[in-house]
Design a protein around this motif. Structure first.
Motif, PDB file in Angstrom:
ATOM      1  N   UNK A  35       0.784  -1.239   0.000  1.00 52.26           N
ATOM      2  CA  UNK A  35       0.000   0.000   0.000  1.00 52.26           C
ATOM      3  C   UNK A  35       0.815   1.288   0.000  1.00 52.26           C
ATOM      4  N   UNK A  36       1.924   1.317   0.728  1.00 54.98           N
ATOM      5  CA  UNK A  36       2.693   2.564   0.757  1.00 54.98           C
ATOM      6  C   UNK A  36       3.374   2.821  -0.580  1.00 54.98           C
ATOM      7  N   UNK A  37       3.981   1.769  -1.151  1.00 55.96           N
ATOM      8  CA  UNK A  37       4.663   1.947  -2.438  1.00 55.96           C
ATOM      9  C   UNK A  37       3.661   2.336  -3.527  1.00 55.96           C
ATOM     10  N   UNK A  38       2.465   1.787  -3.473  1.00 59.59           N
ATOM     11  CA  UNK A  38       1.446   2.145  -4.463  1.00 59.59           C
ATOM     12  C   UNK A  38       1.140   3.637  -4.402  1.00 59.59           C
ATOM     13  N   UNK A  39       0.938   4.168  -3.189  1.00 60.30           N
ATOM     14  CA  UNK A  39       0.634   5.589  -3.088  1.00 60.30           C
ATOM     15  C   UNK A  39       1.820   6.444  -3.517  1.00 60.30           C
ATOM     16  N   UNK A  40       3.026   6.014  -3.200  1.00 59.53           N
ATOM     17  CA  UNK A  40       4.211   6.753  -3.653  1.00 59.53           C
ATOM     18  C   UNK A  40       4.296   6.761  -5.177  1.00 59.53           C
ATOM     19  N   UNK A  41       3.963   5.637  -5.790  1.00 62.63           N
ATOM     20  CA  UNK A  41       3.996   5.552  -7.249  1.00 62.63           C
ATOM     21  C   UNK A  41       2.964   6.502  -7.867  1.00 62.63           C
ATOM     22  N   UNK A  42       1.789   6.577  -7.266  1.00 63.70           N
ATOM     23  CA  UNK A  42       0.758   7.507  -7.747  1.00 63.70           C
ATOM     24  C   UNK A  42       1.273   8.939  -7.653  1.00 63.70           C
ATOM     25  N   UNK A  43       1.893   9.267  -6.538  1.00 66.17           N
ATOM     26  CA  UNK A  43       2.404  10.628  -6.329  1.00 66.17           C
ATOM     27  C   UNK A  43       3.510  10.947  -7.331  1.00 66.17           C
ATOM     28  N   UNK A  44       4.451  10.027  -7.482  1.00 65.79           N
ATOM     29  CA  UNK A  44       5.571  10.258  -8.393  1.00 65.79           C
ATOM     30  C   UNK A  44       5.117  10.365  -9.845  1.00 65.79           C
ATOM     31  N   UNK A  45       4.126   9.566 -10.203  1.00 62.58           N
ATOM     32  CA  UNK A  45       3.656   9.544 -11.587  1.00 62.58           C
ATOM     33  C   UNK A  45       2.307  10.216 -11.748  1.00 62.58           C
ATOM     34  N   UNK A  46       2.080  11.289 -11.011  1.00 68.99           N
ATOM     35  CA  UNK A  46       0.752  11.873 -10.928  1.00 68.99           C
ATOM     36  C   UNK A  46       0.186  12.312 -12.279  1.00 68.99           C
ATOM     37  N   UNK A  47       1.019  12.852 -13.145  1.00 68.63           N
ATOM     38  CA  UNK A  47       0.500  13.301 -14.445  1.00 68.63           C
ATOM     39  C   UNK A  47      -0.165  12.142 -15.183  1.00 68.63           C
ATOM     40  N   UNK A  48       0.500  10.997 -15.169  1.00 70.10           N
ATOM     41  CA  UNK A  48      -0.043   9.803 -15.825  1.00 70.10           C
ATOM     42  C   UNK A  48      -1.268   9.281 -15.085  1.00 70.10           C
ATOM     43  N   UNK A  49      -1.168   9.167 -13.769  1.00 72.06           N
ATOM     44  CA  UNK A  49      -2.273   8.581 -13.005  1.00 72.06           C
ATOM     45  C   UNK A  49      -3.491   9.492 -12.968  1.00 72.06           C
ATOM     46  N   UNK A  50      -3.286  10.771 -12.995  1.00 70.96           N
ATOM     47  CA  UNK A  50      -4.448  11.661 -13.008  1.00 70.96           C
ATOM     48  C   UNK A  50      -5.312  11.400 -14.244  1.00 70.96           C
ATOM     49  N   UNK A  51      -4.664  11.242 -15.393  1.00 71.69           N
ATOM     50  CA  UNK A  51      -5.427  10.951 -16.620  1.00 71.69           C
ATOM     51  C   UNK A  51      -6.178   9.632 -16.487  1.00 71.69           C
ATOM     52  N   UNK A  52      -5.523   8.624 -15.946  1.00 74.68           N
ATOM     53  CA  UNK A  52      -6.171   7.321 -15.770  1.00 74.68           C
ATOM     54  C   UNK A  52      -7.363   7.425 -14.819  1.00 74.68           C
ATOM     55  N   UNK A  53      -7.158   8.141 -13.712  1.00 68.23           N
ATOM     56  CA  UNK A  53      -8.234   8.270 -12.730  1.00 68.23           C
ATOM     57  C   UNK A  53      -9.413   9.045 -13.314  1.00 68.23           C
ATOM     58  N   UNK A  54      -9.133  10.101 -14.055  1.00 70.39           N
ATOM     59  CA  UNK A  54     -10.206  10.903 -14.646  1.00 70.39           C
ATOM     60  C   UNK A  54     -11.038  10.083 -15.625  1.00 70.39           C
ATOM     61  N   UNK A  55     -10.390   9.182 -16.356  1.00 70.56           N
ATOM     62  CA  UNK A  55     -11.115   8.314 -17.292  1.00 70.56           C
ATOM     63  C   UNK A  55     -12.081   7.412 -16.537  1.00 70.56           C
ATOM     64  N   UNK A  56     -11.619   6.801 -15.440  1.00 67.58           N
ATOM     65  CA  UNK A  56     -12.479   5.927 -14.651  1.00 67.58           C
ATOM     66  C   UNK A  56     -13.602   6.735 -14.001  1.00 67.58           C
TER      67      UNK A  56
END
Length: 303
Positions: A35-56
């Motif tokens: 769980x901690x590494x997952x959240x760190x990955x989201x934070x580090x790659x936020x530009x990419x993950x934001x697009x993915x989250x917005x699609x969902x």
């Protein structure tokens, strides 16, 4: 966005204020990473993950917020640092009265619905929960100039700093650093939702009764100054948490059986339980007004 962790370490985003959209499937090897590494990955790659989250978010309505079990949005940050005092909370105080000073909290954060444990420590005068406005680091930060410091912030999160009062000790290990004495949640609020972090109302409750109610405009050392000072001495990393201090007026005792709540006004509220074997303690203690007294004969309190 408001990003949360829920149920069996799933990742969600708040939609329309009271719905949780599960975005876990946008993250590869989520269970293997933890769980901690997952959240760190989201934070580090936020530009990419934001697009993915917005699609969902656009495709799904989600489930009611009250149907899920929230967890601390950050399971175990690499660092959980907290500022001493740092709020101009009574007459005669100015920013010059506050040196920059921090201590380490236990990184094993308590999530919503989970429990703070108060131990039976005879020398402890009273336990108090300090409601704090905390920021989450978004990128590696070392020797950061003040004018660029907010670029290092990913978002903000409500935290409680549980404090053990009245003891003379050489460190803050007992006073501030016990396990379960850092509460975090309900979620991380990305910084675009809080354009001015120095104008946020922070509120707390004990058993439903209002306690603290203050504005972060009273912060002595503002967040850019805190980051610039801290990164002279330590490297901050994505997912690290820094609590900015508290406005002490309104602090009250907590005891086993209580429930405490925290809210950034209109941005989400979280409740935490209080357990433990500490006897009931109700001393009216105000940091700055009341000072720890050494044990008889001097020295430090033994635990």
């Amino acid at each position: 966005m408001k990003i949360l962790r829920f149920n069996d370490d799933r990742i969600g985003v708040i939609k329309n204020g009271n719905m949780v959209v599960d975005v876990s499937d946008t993250i590869s090897a989520r269970k293997a990473k933890g769980p901690q590494r997952v959240m760190e990955e989201i934070i580090e790659g936020w530009r990419k993950y934001r697009r993915r989250f917005e699609k969902v978010l656009a495709e799904q309505d989600g489930v009611p917020l009250d149907s899920v079990q929230l967890r601390s949005p950050l399971a175990r940050p690499g660092k959980f640092l907290a500022a001493f005092s740092n709020y101009i909370d009574r007459a005669g105080r100015t920013a010059d009265n506050f040196p920059n000073e921090y201590f380490y909290k236990s990184p094993d954060l308590v999530g919503p619905g989970e429990s703070v444990e108060l131990r039976d420590i005879p020398a402890c005068v009273v336990y108090q929960p300090e409601a704090e406005f905390s920021f989450v680091i978004g990128k590696t930060a070392k020797d950061v100039p003040e004018k660029k410091a907010l670029d290092c912030v990913f978002g903000y999160v409500p935290t409680f700093d549980i404090s053990t009062r009245g003891m003379v000790r050489r460190t803050q290990f007992i006073g501030k650093g016990q396990g379960s004495h850092g509460c975090c949640g309900p979620w991380i609020i990305t910084k675009d939702e809080i354009p001015d972090p120095h104008n946020v109302v922070v509120k707390s409750w004990n058993n439903g009764e209002p306690r603290q109610n203050y504005n972060t405009s009273n912060m002595a050392h503002k967040i850019p100054n805190q980051i610039a000072w801290l990164t002279k001495f330590v490297q901050l990393s994505p997912g690290d948490v820094v609590a900015t201090g508290t406005f002490h007026e309104g602090l009250m005792p907590i005891n086993p059986g209580d429930a405490i709540e925290i809210e950034f006004e209109n941005l989400g509220r979280a409740k935490f339980l209080v357990t433990g074997n500490s006897p009931r303690k109700t001393v009216d203690w105000l940091p700055g007004r009341d000072q720890p007294k050494p044990p008889e004969g001097g020295g430090i309190h033994k635990v």
